[in-house]
Design a protein around this motif. Structure first.
Motif, PDB file in Angstrom:
ATOM      1  N   MET A   1     -16.987   1.819 -38.799  1.00 37.62           N
ATOM      2  CA  MET A   1     -17.730   1.744 -37.552  1.00 37.62           C
ATOM      3  C   MET A   1     -17.953   0.266 -37.207  1.00 37.62           C
ATOM      4  SD  MET A   1     -21.439   3.380 -36.559  1.00 37.62           S
ATOM      5  CE  MET A   1     -20.903   5.003 -36.135  1.00 37.62           C
ATOM      6  N   PRO A   2     -17.747  -0.121 -35.953  1.00 36.41           N
ATOM      7  CA  PRO A   2     -17.976  -1.510 -35.564  1.00 36.41           C
ATOM      8  C   PRO A   2     -19.452  -1.886 -35.707  1.00 36.41           C
ATOM      9  CG  PRO A   2     -17.449  -0.149 -33.645  1.00 36.41           C
ATOM     10  CD  PRO A   2     -17.322   0.716 -34.853  1.00 36.41           C
ATOM     11  N   ASP A   3     -19.723  -3.195 -35.603  1.00 35.88           N
ATOM     12  CA  ASP A   3     -21.105  -3.663 -35.713  1.00 35.88           C
ATOM     13  C   ASP A   3     -22.013  -3.002 -34.689  1.00 35.88           C
ATOM     14  OD1 ASP A   3     -20.386  -5.289 -37.788  1.00 35.88           O
ATOM     15  OD2 ASP A   3     -20.166  -7.074 -36.544  1.00 35.88           O
ATOM     16  N   ARG A   4     -21.493  -2.813 -33.498  1.00 31.28           N
ATOM     17  CA  ARG A   4     -22.276  -2.182 -32.430  1.00 31.28           C
ATOM     18  C   ARG A   4     -21.476  -1.014 -31.877  1.00 31.28           C
ATOM     19  NH1 ARG A   4     -22.198  -1.965 -27.023  1.00 31.28           N
ATOM     20  NH2 ARG A   4     -20.837  -3.717 -26.616  1.00 31.28           N
ATOM     21  N   PRO A   5     -22.093   0.144 -31.765  1.00 31.46           N
ATOM     22  CA  PRO A   5     -21.376   1.276 -31.177  1.00 31.46           C
ATOM     23  C   PRO A   5     -21.020   0.983 -29.712  1.00 31.46           C
ATOM     24  CG  PRO A   5     -23.392   2.008 -32.249  1.00 31.46           C
ATOM     25  CD  PRO A   5     -23.430   0.511 -32.217  1.00 31.46           C
ATOM     26  N   GLU A   6     -19.973   1.624 -29.250  1.00 31.93           N
ATOM     27  CA  GLU A   6     -19.589   1.535 -27.845  1.00 31.93           C
ATOM     28  C   GLU A   6     -20.716   2.108 -26.983  1.00 31.93           C
ATOM     29  OE1 GLU A   6     -15.792   2.831 -25.123  1.00 31.93           O
ATOM     30  OE2 GLU A   6     -16.521   4.286 -26.595  1.00 31.93           O
ATOM     31  N   ILE A   7     -20.901   1.508 -25.805  1.00 31.40           N
ATOM     32  CA  ILE A   7     -21.884   2.001 -24.843  1.00 31.40           C
ATOM     33  C   ILE A   7     -21.125   2.544 -23.638  1.00 31.40           C
ATOM     34  CG2 ILE A   7     -23.829   1.427 -23.336  1.00 31.40           C
ATOM     35  CD1 ILE A   7     -24.455  -0.894 -25.269  1.00 31.40           C
ATOM     36  N   VAL A   8     -21.391   3.800 -23.292  1.00 30.74           N
ATOM     37  CA  VAL A   8     -20.746   4.444 -22.150  1.00 30.74           C
ATOM     38  C   VAL A   8     -21.814   4.844 -21.145  1.00 30.74           C
ATOM     39  CG1 VAL A   8     -19.400   6.445 -21.378  1.00 30.74           C
ATOM     40  CG2 VAL A   8     -18.803   5.289 -23.517  1.00 30.74           C
ATOM     41  N   CYS A   9     -21.576   4.513 -19.888  1.00 30.27           N
ATOM     42  CA  CYS A   9     -22.471   4.921 -18.806  1.00 30.27           C
ATOM     43  C   CYS A   9     -21.851   6.120 -18.099  1.00 30.27           C
ATOM     44  CB  CYS A   9     -22.681   3.779 -17.811  1.00 30.27           C
ATOM     45  SG  CYS A   9     -23.824   4.220 -16.468  1.00 30.27           S
ATOM     46  N   LEU A  10     -22.607   7.206 -18.009  1.00 33.59           N
ATOM     47  CA  LEU A  10     -22.160   8.374 -17.267  1.00 33.59           C
ATOM     48  C   LEU A  10     -22.550   8.231 -15.801  1.00 33.59           C
ATOM     49  CD1 LEU A  10     -23.157  11.375 -19.575  1.00 33.59           C
ATOM     50  CD2 LEU A  10     -21.031  10.071 -19.532  1.00 33.59           C
ATOM     51  N   CYS A  11     -21.598   8.509 -14.936  1.00 38.40           N
ATOM     52  CA  CYS A  11     -21.854   8.523 -13.504  1.00 38.40           C
ATOM     53  C   CYS A  11     -21.408   9.877 -12.978  1.00 38.40           C
ATOM     54  CB  CYS A  11     -21.069   7.418 -12.796  1.00 38.40           C
ATOM     55  SG  CYS A  11     -21.581   5.745 -13.223  1.00 38.40           S
ATOM     56  N   GLY A  12     -21.998  10.313 -11.893  1.00 36.26           N
ATOM     57  CA  GLY A  12     -21.621  11.573 -11.279  1.00 36.26           C
ATOM     58  C   GLY A  12     -22.800  12.184 -10.572  1.00 36.26           C
ATOM     59  N   GLY A  31     -20.473   8.935 -32.010  1.00 34.39           N
ATOM     60  CA  GLY A  31     -20.998   7.628 -32.374  1.00 34.39           C
ATOM     61  C   GLY A  31     -21.152   6.659 -31.222  1.00 34.39           C
ATOM     62  N   VAL A  32     -21.202   7.185 -30.002  1.00 33.49           N
ATOM     63  CA  VAL A  32     -21.304   6.368 -28.795  1.00 33.49           C
ATOM     64  C   VAL A  32     -22.753   6.348 -28.308  1.00 33.49           C
ATOM     65  CG1 VAL A  32     -20.577   6.236 -26.369  1.00 33.49           C
ATOM     66  CG2 VAL A  32     -18.921   6.879 -28.134  1.00 33.49           C
ATOM     67  N   ILE A  33     -23.190   5.194 -27.815  1.00 37.21           N
ATOM     68  CA  ILE A  33     -24.479   5.106 -27.129  1.00 37.21           C
ATOM     69  C   ILE A  33     -24.230   5.490 -25.678  1.00 37.21           C
ATOM     70  CG2 ILE A  33     -26.308   3.552 -26.326  1.00 37.21           C
ATOM     71  CD1 ILE A  33     -25.735   1.850 -28.854  1.00 37.21           C
ATOM     72  N   VAL A  34     -24.992   6.456 -25.179  1.00 34.51           N
ATOM     73  CA  VAL A  34     -24.791   6.958 -23.823  1.00 34.51           C
ATOM     74  C   VAL A  34     -25.977   6.559 -22.953  1.00 34.51           C
ATOM     75  CG1 VAL A  34     -24.462   9.011 -22.393  1.00 34.51           C
ATOM     76  CG2 VAL A  34     -23.478   8.923 -24.711  1.00 34.51           C
ATOM     77  N   LYS A  73     -27.491  -0.051 -15.627  1.00 34.36           N
ATOM     78  CA  LYS A  73     -26.934   0.703 -16.756  1.00 34.36           C
ATOM     79  C   LYS A  73     -25.427   0.472 -16.843  1.00 34.36           C
ATOM     80  CE  LYS A  73     -30.480   4.306 -16.700  1.00 34.36           C
ATOM     81  NZ  LYS A  73     -30.751   5.747 -16.530  1.00 34.36           N
ATOM     82  N   ILE A  74     -24.766   0.427 -15.699  1.00 38.56           N
ATOM     83  CA  ILE A  74     -23.330   0.122 -15.676  1.00 38.56           C
ATOM     84  C   ILE A  74     -23.097  -1.264 -16.248  1.00 38.56           C
ATOM     85  CG2 ILE A  74     -21.350  -0.319 -14.162  1.00 38.56           C
ATOM     86  CD1 ILE A  74     -22.473   1.979 -12.355  1.00 38.56           C
ATOM     87  N   ASP A  75     -23.967  -2.213 -15.884  1.00 45.27           N
ATOM     88  CA  ASP A  75     -23.849  -3.580 -16.427  1.00 45.27           C
ATOM     89  C   ASP A  75     -23.897  -3.580 -17.952  1.00 45.27           C
ATOM     90  OD1 ASP A  75     -23.743  -4.725 -13.863  1.00 45.27           O
ATOM     91  OD2 ASP A  75     -25.903  -5.140 -13.818  1.00 45.27           O
ATOM     92  N   LEU A  76     -24.744  -2.748 -18.535  1.00 41.08           N
ATOM     93  CA  LEU A  76     -24.899  -2.691 -19.991  1.00 41.08           C
ATOM     94  C   LEU A  76     -23.714  -2.044 -20.694  1.00 41.08           C
ATOM     95  CD1 LEU A  76     -28.600  -1.462 -20.294  1.00 41.08           C
ATOM     96  CD2 LEU A  76     -27.730  -3.739 -20.850  1.00 41.08           C
ATOM     97  N   ALA A  77     -23.004  -1.185 -19.980  1.00 45.87           N
ATOM     98  CA  ALA A  77     -21.979  -0.350 -20.596  1.00 45.87           C
ATOM     99  C   ALA A  77     -20.679  -1.110 -20.863  1.00 45.87           C
ATOM    100  CB  ALA A  77     -21.684   0.847 -19.700  1.00 45.87           C
TER     101      ALA A  77
END
Length: 113
Positions: A1-12, A31-34, A73-77
């Motif tokens: 696992m990487p140092d920081r999990p991937e961050i995904v922003c949900l849109c819809g 293992g993703v931050i949502v 939130k998109i900026d963070l993702a």
């Protein structure tokens, strides 16, 4: 696992609350931050045929603030996942996609149709 999990922003559209919840669950178990919309107004419950709670309706000012917050939130993702059953993309989601593209965020769709 990487140092920081991937961050995904949900849109819809918030009318797809169940689909967003399922995507959140699947991504979280992977293992993703949502990050996703945090408020689902009464109108969405009504459109979905669900019972309407005693929750106060959301004002236009609050809607604007929530829309601006979602852009942050998109900026963070690291990337954006558009939850779009049947290929549906509304006006707000179109703006979010344009914002994410301008920010250079990779974008994928649950239903590319």
């Amino acid at each position: 696992m990487p140092d920081r999990p991937e961050i995904v922003c949900l849109c819809g559209s918030i009318r797809f609350a169940d689909e967003m919840s399922a995507a959140t669950r699947d991504l979280t178990f992977a293992g993703v931050i949502v990050v996703a919309p945090g408020v689902f107004p009464r109108a969405a419950a009504h459109e979905a045929g669900e019972p309407i709670t005693d929750e106060q309706p959301i004002t236009d000012e609050q809607k604007a603030a929530l829309a601006a917050l979602h852009l942050r939130k998109i900026d963070l993702a690291d990337r954006v996942l558009v939850v779009n059953p049947g290929g549906y993309i509304g006006e707000s989601t179109s703006r979010e996609i344009a914002y994410a593209r301008a920010a250079g965020k990779p974008i994928s769709f649950t239903d590319p149709a």
